[in-house]
Design an enzyme around this catalytic site. Structure first.
Site, PDB file in Angstrom:
ATOM      1  N   THR A   1       0.831  -1.202   0.000  1.00 55.33           N
ATOM      2  CA  THR A   1       0.000   0.000   0.000  1.00 55.33           C
ATOM      3  C   THR A   1       0.870   1.259   0.000  1.00 55.33           C
ATOM      4  OG1 THR A   1      -1.557  -1.236   1.391  1.00 55.33           O
ATOM      5  CG2 THR A   1      -1.965   1.108   1.143  1.00 55.33           C
TER       6      THR A   1
ATOM      7  N   ARG B   1       7.862  -2.799   2.827  1.00 59.43           N
ATOM      8  CA  ARG B   1       8.021  -2.902   4.280  1.00 59.43           C
ATOM      9  C   ARG B   1       8.357  -4.326   4.653  1.00 59.43           C
ATOM     10  NH1 ARG B   1       3.235   1.040   6.654  1.00 59.43           N
ATOM     11  NH2 ARG B   1       3.661   2.661   5.112  1.00 59.43           N
TER      12      ARG B   1
ATOM     13  N   SER C   1       6.331   3.704   8.690  1.00 62.11           N
ATOM     14  CA  SER C   1       5.170   4.464   9.141  1.00 62.11           C
ATOM     15  C   SER C   1       4.657   4.056  10.516  1.00 62.11           C
ATOM     16  CB  SER C   1       4.084   4.350   8.076  1.00 62.11           C
ATOM     17  OG  SER C   1       3.039   5.217   8.350  1.00 62.11           O
ATOM     18  N   HIS C   2       3.429   3.547  10.587  1.00 63.17           N
ATOM     19  CA  HIS C   2       2.815   3.251  11.886  1.00 63.17           C
ATOM     20  C   HIS C   2       3.286   1.908  12.447  1.00 63.17           C
ATOM     21  CE1 HIS C   2       0.489   1.275   8.812  1.00 63.17           C
ATOM     22  NE2 HIS C   2       0.036   0.442   9.717  1.00 63.17           N
TER      23      HIS C   2
ATOM     24  N   LYS D   1      10.321   3.907   0.342  1.00 61.13           N
ATOM     25  CA  LYS D   1       9.295   4.290  -0.618  1.00 61.13           C
ATOM     26  C   LYS D   1       9.864   5.342  -1.547  1.00 61.13           C
ATOM     27  CE  LYS D   1       5.841   7.052   0.746  1.00 61.13           C
ATOM     28  NZ  LYS D   1       4.517   7.580   1.103  1.00 61.13           N
TER      29      LYS D   1
ATOM     30  N   ASP E   1       1.826   9.757  13.549  1.00 57.65           N
ATOM     31  CA  ASP E   1       2.456   8.431  13.506  1.00 57.65           C
ATOM     32  C   ASP E   1       3.960   8.500  13.245  1.00 57.65           C
ATOM     33  OD1 ASP E   1       2.318   9.210  10.844  1.00 57.65           O
ATOM     34  OD2 ASP E   1       2.095   7.141  10.139  1.00 57.65           O
TER      35      ASP E   1
ATOM     36  N   ASP F   1       5.994   8.396  10.689  1.00 59.78           N
ATOM     37  CA  ASP F   1       6.540   9.312   9.685  1.00 59.78           C
ATOM     38  C   ASP F   1       5.735  10.605   9.571  1.00 59.78           C
ATOM     39  OD1 ASP F   1       4.405   7.887   8.648  1.00 59.78           O
ATOM     40  OD2 ASP F   1       5.168   7.928   6.595  1.00 59.78           O
TER      41      ASP F   1
ATOM     42  N   ASP G   1       2.664  11.415   8.897  1.00 64.16           N
ATOM     43  CA  ASP G   1       1.636  11.712   7.895  1.00 64.16           C
ATOM     44  C   ASP G   1       0.219  11.415   8.388  1.00 64.16           C
ATOM     45  OD1 ASP G   1       1.980   8.974   7.802  1.00 64.16           O
ATOM     46  OD2 ASP G   1       2.210   8.852   5.617  1.00 64.16           O
ATOM     47  N   ARG G   2       0.088  10.744   9.534  1.00 60.73           N
ATOM     48  CA  ARG G   2      -1.251  10.500  10.074  1.00 60.73           C
ATOM     49  C   ARG G   2      -1.573  11.475  11.188  1.00 60.73           C
ATOM     50  NH1 ARG G   2      -2.617   4.123  10.368  1.00 60.73           N
ATOM     51  NH2 ARG G   2      -1.715   3.548   8.361  1.00 60.73           N
TER      52      ARG G   2
ATOM     53  N   THR H   1      -7.651   2.276  -1.403  1.00 61.80           N
ATOM     54  CA  THR H   1      -6.852   2.611  -0.227  1.00 61.80           C
ATOM     55  C   THR H   1      -5.396   2.897  -0.616  1.00 61.80           C
ATOM     56  OG1 THR H   1      -8.244   1.330   1.248  1.00 61.80           O
ATOM     57  CG2 THR H   1      -5.964   1.627   1.929  1.00 61.80           C
TER      58      THR H   1
ATOM     59  N   GLU I   1      -8.427   9.529   4.381  1.00 60.57           N
ATOM     60  CA  GLU I   1      -8.622   8.097   4.559  1.00 60.57           C
ATOM     61  C   GLU I   1      -9.075   7.857   5.994  1.00 60.57           C
ATOM     62  OE1 GLU I   1      -6.038   5.271   2.150  1.00 60.57           O
ATOM     63  OE2 GLU I   1      -4.578   6.604   3.059  1.00 60.57           O
ATOM     64  N   GLU I   2      -9.843   6.775   6.170  1.00 60.65           N
ATOM     65  CA  GLU I   2     -10.330   6.432   7.505  1.00 60.65           C
ATOM     66  C   GLU I   2      -9.204   6.088   8.462  1.00 60.65           C
ATOM     67  OE1 GLU I   2      -9.645   3.160   8.508  1.00 60.65           O
ATOM     68  OE2 GLU I   2      -8.773   2.923   6.514  1.00 60.65           O
TER      69      GLU I   2
ATOM     70  N   LYS J   1      -0.401  12.453   2.667  1.00 59.11           N
ATOM     71  CA  LYS J   1      -1.190  12.872   3.803  1.00 59.11           C
ATOM     72  C   LYS J   1      -0.261  13.571   4.777  1.00 59.11           C
ATOM     73  CE  LYS J   1      -1.206   8.187   5.860  1.00 59.11           C
ATOM     74  NZ  LYS J   1      -0.848   7.219   4.811  1.00 59.11           N
TER      75      LYS J   1
HETATM   76  C1  VG1 Z   1      -2.842   1.303   5.781  1.00 58.34           C
HETATM   77  C2  VG1 Z   1      -4.095   2.145   5.735  1.00 58.34           C
HETATM   78  C3  VG1 Z   1      -4.113   3.021   4.502  1.00 58.34           C
HETATM   79  C4  VG1 Z   1      -2.842   3.874   4.484  1.00 58.34           C
HETATM   80  C5  VG1 Z   1      -1.620   2.988   4.581  1.00 58.34           C
HETATM   81  C6  VG1 Z   1      -0.339   3.772   4.682  1.00 58.34           C
HETATM   82  O1  VG1 Z   1      -2.805   0.439   4.665  1.00 58.34           O
HETATM   83  O2  VG1 Z   1      -5.243   1.329   5.774  1.00 58.34           O
HETATM   84  O3  VG1 Z   1      -5.267   3.817   4.498  1.00 58.34           O
HETATM   85  O4  VG1 Z   1      -2.781   4.629   3.301  1.00 58.34           O
HETATM   86  O5  VG1 Z   1      -1.707   2.155   5.742  1.00 58.34           O
HETATM   87  O6  VG1 Z   1      -0.351   4.607   5.804  1.00 58.34           O
HETATM   88  P1  VG1 Z   1      -3.237  -1.101   4.739  1.00 58.34           P
HETATM   89  O7  VG1 Z   1      -2.963  -1.655   3.373  1.00 58.34           O
HETATM   90  O8  VG1 Z   1      -2.428  -1.723   5.825  1.00 58.34           O
HETATM   91  O9  VG1 Z   1      -4.684  -1.109   5.091  1.00 58.34           O
HETATM   92  V1  VG1 Z   1       1.098   4.914   6.601  1.00 58.34           V
HETATM   93  O10 VG1 Z   1       0.844   6.220   7.561  1.00 58.34           O
HETATM   94  O11 VG1 Z   1       1.353   3.409   7.366  1.00 58.34           O
HETATM   95  O12 VG1 Z   1       2.217   5.046   5.414  1.00 58.34           O
HETATM   96 CO    CO Z   2       2.500   7.097   8.142  1.00 55.95          CO
END
Ligand code: VG1
Ligand code: CO
Length: 545
Positions: free
Chosen positions: A18, A22, A113-114, A126, A278, A280, A282-283, A345, A364-365, A377
């Site tokens: 996504t 990773r 990221s998270h 990325k 989060d 990085d 962006d959240r 997504t 995004e949710e 984001k």
């Molecule tokens: C998740 C979220 C998605 C977001 C992605 C990257 O992906 O659901 O909405 O864009 O993380 O966010 P997935 O495929 O695990 O549902 V970040 O802040 O981790 O780069």
């Molecule tokens: Co992130």
């Protein structure tokens, strides 16, 4: 110094998900693993010679090692200049801002990221293109294809003692390395978009805020902007020092993982405004006193009030949201007479809409919100947007959201994550669910819920016509409720099933139900239709947000 050409063999599985590639840190620590991927990226980018690359990461374990390697490889691959954040740090939105602001060719972001960090945790990388946004699917697929046939990579024989901890310019082989302040470009951009005077006055009047940087990369940005330029008292930013292992926590801003902030925001002495971001940066999570704002509602409220904010005074061209995100923003778009686009997504799907001027705000949710100011984001941006609204309207977080519900109705919303399902089982669940789709339409599920249609979401990009299929199974109910099922594309262990639940209620008299209770019937139906407990062998979801 000389350029070495190192023979190598492909590693399986270097397909970006996504948001980038990773893997566990130990996977990235294998000799040649990172090098192969980076060379695959460079090989897939014609015309990069003589250009500028932006480089930085969220500071997690392995960040510094990776920065050294990439600097040496960029030099050997003919880049003229790399702009690297001091200490190897740059948040994801800051990379996007620097690429755009300085006209760079592209950038590499080092982050998972998270996902948790540290030697036992995750690492990620990325590529972002010249528009500042994540590589589109066409490019990530080309990078993956290249990674399966790679036979050698090029690297400058420079040793590991490249200084990227002091600002300034130095050379590496034939390339310039410019170490930049990671915060400066980004802070300037924020100052152009928001009413800093109004926000300063809000703090000066004694309002209080708490920002939890979760020991990740947003700390330096939040301190410089909130405590620096806006005059918030010291201590407003907590966990503001980026740590290689995020203090052992999930740097994931949601009520489950930001427990410290949740506790601080409860009770009569709590600050007026709470927020977190989060790994990085962006959240974002937005909180009022004893009040949680869902990310879907947050997008809708920002859109509703956007013209209060200097950067958006001229109004919005459109809104875009990922498919599982609630339809709260659709209601606002309809009222404003602007389009609301529904994408798969992942932020990479917003890039074309933003570039084409078809969307101004995106969300995004999963606690992601952003706009056309960058192509990612942007956590702190969303927090400043809310702060700007609090300052100019004089209202509270809860008041803004309740007024929104009263006007547009409430979209009860929750995501249930079932983590760590063995991959074969999760695949079987999705396969069975997909096979059952034709029989689902018209089914009466009880509790007044009838499935009007059921499909597997496919998206045709309105700008370049590219098609993305299998983006999530949707059950659309006659009353407007929805259940969406999809597998995560960011995890590194087993599979994570995400179940997204949404129910609309127009009546303000019913806007005070506990969320899980309001969604109770949908939760039951999700398990009945998809056999989640049967397939996973689990009794319930691991994370509910
Ligand atoms: C998740 C979220 C998605 C977001 C992605 C990257 O992906 O659901 O909405 O864009 O993380 O966010 P997935 O495929 O695990 O549902 V970040 O802040 O981790 O780069
Ligand atoms: Co992130």
């Amino acid at each position: 110094m000389s350029i070495q050409t190192v023979p190598t063999r492909p590693f399986p599985g270097q397909r970006p998900g996504t948001s980038g590639l990773r893997k566990k840190v130990v996977v990235f620590q294998q000799p040649h693993y990172l090098e192969n991927f980076v060379q695959a990226v460079f090989d897939t980018l014609p015309g990069h010679e003589g250009q500028t690359l932006v480089l930085g990461g969220d500071g997690r374990f392995h960040n510094r090692v990776a920065v050294c390697t990439i600097l040496r490889m960029a030099a050997a691959n003919g880049f003229a200049r790399v702009l690297v954040g001091r200490g190897g740090l740059l948040s994801t939105p800051a990379v996007s801002a620097v690429i755009r602001g300085r006209g760079a060719f592209g950038g590499l972001i080092l982050s998972a990221s998270h996902n948790p960090g540290g030697p036992e945790g995750d690492f990620g990388i990325k590529y972002n293109a010249a528009n500042g946004g994540p590589a589109p699917e066409k490019l990530t697929e080309a990078i993956y294809a290249r990674s399966t046939e790679i036979a050698e990579y090029r690297i400058e024989d420079a040793g590991a003692d490249i200084d990227f901890d002091t600002l300034g310019t130095r050379t590496l082989g034939g390339m310039t390395v410019e170490v930049i302040d990671p915060v400066a470009d980004y802070a300037e951009l924020m100052q152009q978009l928001f009413d800093f005077d109004a926000m300063r006055a809000w703090f000066a009047a004694g309002h209080r805020m708490r920002f939890d940087a979760m020991s990740a990369v947003s700390g330096p940005y939040a301190r410089a902007i909130l405590e620096g330029r806006l005059g918030a008292p010291a201590g407003t930013v907590i966990n503001g020092e980026p740590l290689e292992d995020f203090g052992g926590h999930h740097p994931d801003p949601n009520p489950a993982h930001a427990a410290e902030l949740m506790a601080a925001m409860s009770g009569p002495g709590a600050p007026d405004f709470g927020a977190a971001s989060d790994g990085d940066a962006d959240r974002n999570m937005i909180l009022g006193r004893d009040f949680v704002v869902t990310p879907s509602d947050s997008l809708a409220v920002l859109a509703e009030h956007a013209t209060q904010v200097p950067g958006y005074r001229a109004g919005l061209a459109g809104i875009a949201r990922s498919m599982p995100t609630s339809r709260a923003a659709d209601k606002v778009a309809a009222a404003l007479g602007i389009p609301c686009h529904e994408t798969p997504t992942g932020w990479k799907f917003f890039g074309n809409l933003l570039d084409a001027g078809q969307a101004t705000l995106c969300g995004e949710e999963s606690y992601g919100t952003g706009s056309n100011h960058v192509r990612e984001k942007d956590g702190l941006w969303a927090v400043l947007f809310w702060l700007n609204l609090l300052a100019t309207t004089g209202r509270s977080v809860e008041d803004l959201v309740r007024a929104h519900w009263a006007r547009f109705g409430r979209h009860y919303y929750s995501r249930h994550d079932w983590e760590g399902i063995p991959s074969e089982r999760a695949d079987a669940l999705m396969a069975e669910l997909r096979a059952s789709l034709p029989a689902l339409a018209g089914r009466d599920c009880g509790d007044g819920l009838r499935i009007a249609s059921a499909d597997d979401f496919a998206y045709t990009d309105p700008v370049d016509g590219s098609v993305s299929t299998r983006q999530g199974v949707r059950l659309l109910f006659a009353d407007g409720s929805r259940i969406v099922f999809r597998l995560s594309g960011t995890g590194t262990e087993g599979a994570t099933l995400r179940v997204y639940l949404e129910r609309f209620d127009a009546d303000p008299a019913r806007h005070d139900q506990p969320v899980q209770q309001a969604l109770g019937a949908l939760i039951r139906i999700a398990d009945e239709v998809a056999g989640i407990r049967r397939h996973s062998g689990m009794e319930g979801p691991t994370v509910v947000t």
